[in-house]
Design an enzyme around this catalytic site. Structure first.
Site: not given
Length: 342
Positions: A252, A281, A299
């Site tokens: 993360r 994000e 991602h």
């Protein structure tokens, strides 16, 4: 009238719905273009009235609804929702504490994307060490390999390099096995050593994080995002790494101090970074884009068609088991809810 389940962006497994929910629930596709419309749907008489379970995929939440925070959880609870089947191993976008307060169970899909994420991590490691991302851009920019040749002093084979893994869960352990094939020397750090025979004898536990950083040519992060892991890799940890080393993050974004990473790239302390995740994000810090040697993915490490099918089915199975009153429903409850009986 059957209860309803709301499907937030089910993509690949609609053919499984009949088998899993026939006679149990009516499946309804989420069609809300905005967060406000989504919340309104759970009010009395709303288009999602009668919903007891929600299937949730991160991308739809981020793009159209936002995170499942207190406001969303309160609306779901008021509408009668009892179960959120989250399609992902990371569930930091769901307010678990509020779900517990409101009596909503949350399941997730641990382990399903371990191989996909580990292989993507290996790609990042190879690309960073060998400057392959820079090489592709150089070719596409019609400069052949001149920029790569200029960085040959920081281009390295994986063989004999030391990989430091932070968090030896399913993904970290799978990566260890993949890296060993080159072979790389593999070290790991976690809150406590994993017991044998789960961890092979060539995978060495390092109890102090900074000691791991100091030994690693490549530091790869595989921890969940929690209050304890926020900013886990900061200025001190990065400066403890070898000059010219590589940092890879498929965990993360907020596990790392992004500003400290950028400073280390600017002064050359880090030769490269391989990133699949970011603190805000889908926003990407434009300063990261200025480093041609950085390998940046949007991602996607845990995403493949094969993996997505497995994740969708497993999430839907948890929801189906809950509706049936099957004890198997508790198999994939998030750790904060382990021991709670659906």
């Amino acid at each position: 009238m059957l209860p309803r389940i709301l499907l937030c962006n089910l993509r690949f497994t609609h053919e499984h719905l009949g088998k899993l929910f026939n006679g149990l629930a009516e499946a309804v596709a989420m069609d809300s273009p905005t967060r406000a419309d989504f919340l309104a749907g759970f009010r009395p008489g709303g288009k999602y009235a009668g919903t007891v379970g929600v299937y949730r995929r991160n991308v739809i939440s981020t793009a159209r609804i936002g995170v499942f925070d207190t406001e969303v959880i309160d609306a779901l609870a008021a509408g009668g929702v009892k179960w959120i089947a989250h399609n992902g191993a990371g569930y930091d976008e769901v307010d678990i504490a509020r779900c517990i307060e409101k009596g909503i169970y949350v399941s997730y899909v641990p382990g399903v994307a371990d191989d996909a994420t580990a292989t993507a991590t290996l790609y990042l490691i190879i690309s960073c060490l060998r400057n392959f991302s820079l090489a592709e851009r150089s070719l596409r920019g019609h400069t052949w390999k001149a920029p790569v040749s200029a960085r040959l002093h920081v281009s390295h084979d994986l063989t004999t390099r030391t990989l430091g893994i932070v968090g030896l869960g399913g993904i970290g352990l799978r990566l260890a096995h993949l890296a060993r094939a080159f072979p790389m020397r593999v070290l790991y750090h976690s809150r406590s050593p994993r017991p044998s025979p789960e961890v092979p004898e060539w995978c060495t536990y390092v109890p102090v994080l900074k000691d791991l950083c100091a030994q690693a040519d490549v530091l790869s992060l595989h921890v969940p995002f929690t209050q304890q892991t926020a900013g886990l890799i900061g200025e001190a940890e990065i400066r403890a790494m070898k000059p010219g080393s590589v940092l890879v993050n498929t965990a993360r974004g907020k596990v790392v101090d992004e500003d400290a990473v950028i400073r280390a790239l600017e002064d050359g302390h880090l030769s490269s970074v391989g990133l699949d995740v970011y603190p805000s994000e889908p926003h990407i810090n434009p300063r990261l884009l200025a480093f041609p040697q950085a390998v940046l993915l949007p991602h996607v490490a845990g995403e493949s068609g094969d993996t997505e099918v497995l994740r969708e089915v497993r999430a839907l199975e948890s929801l189906s088991a809950f509706l049936k009153g099957d004890p198997e429903a508790g198999r994939d409850l998030v750790p904060e809810m382990k021991g709670m009986i659906p």
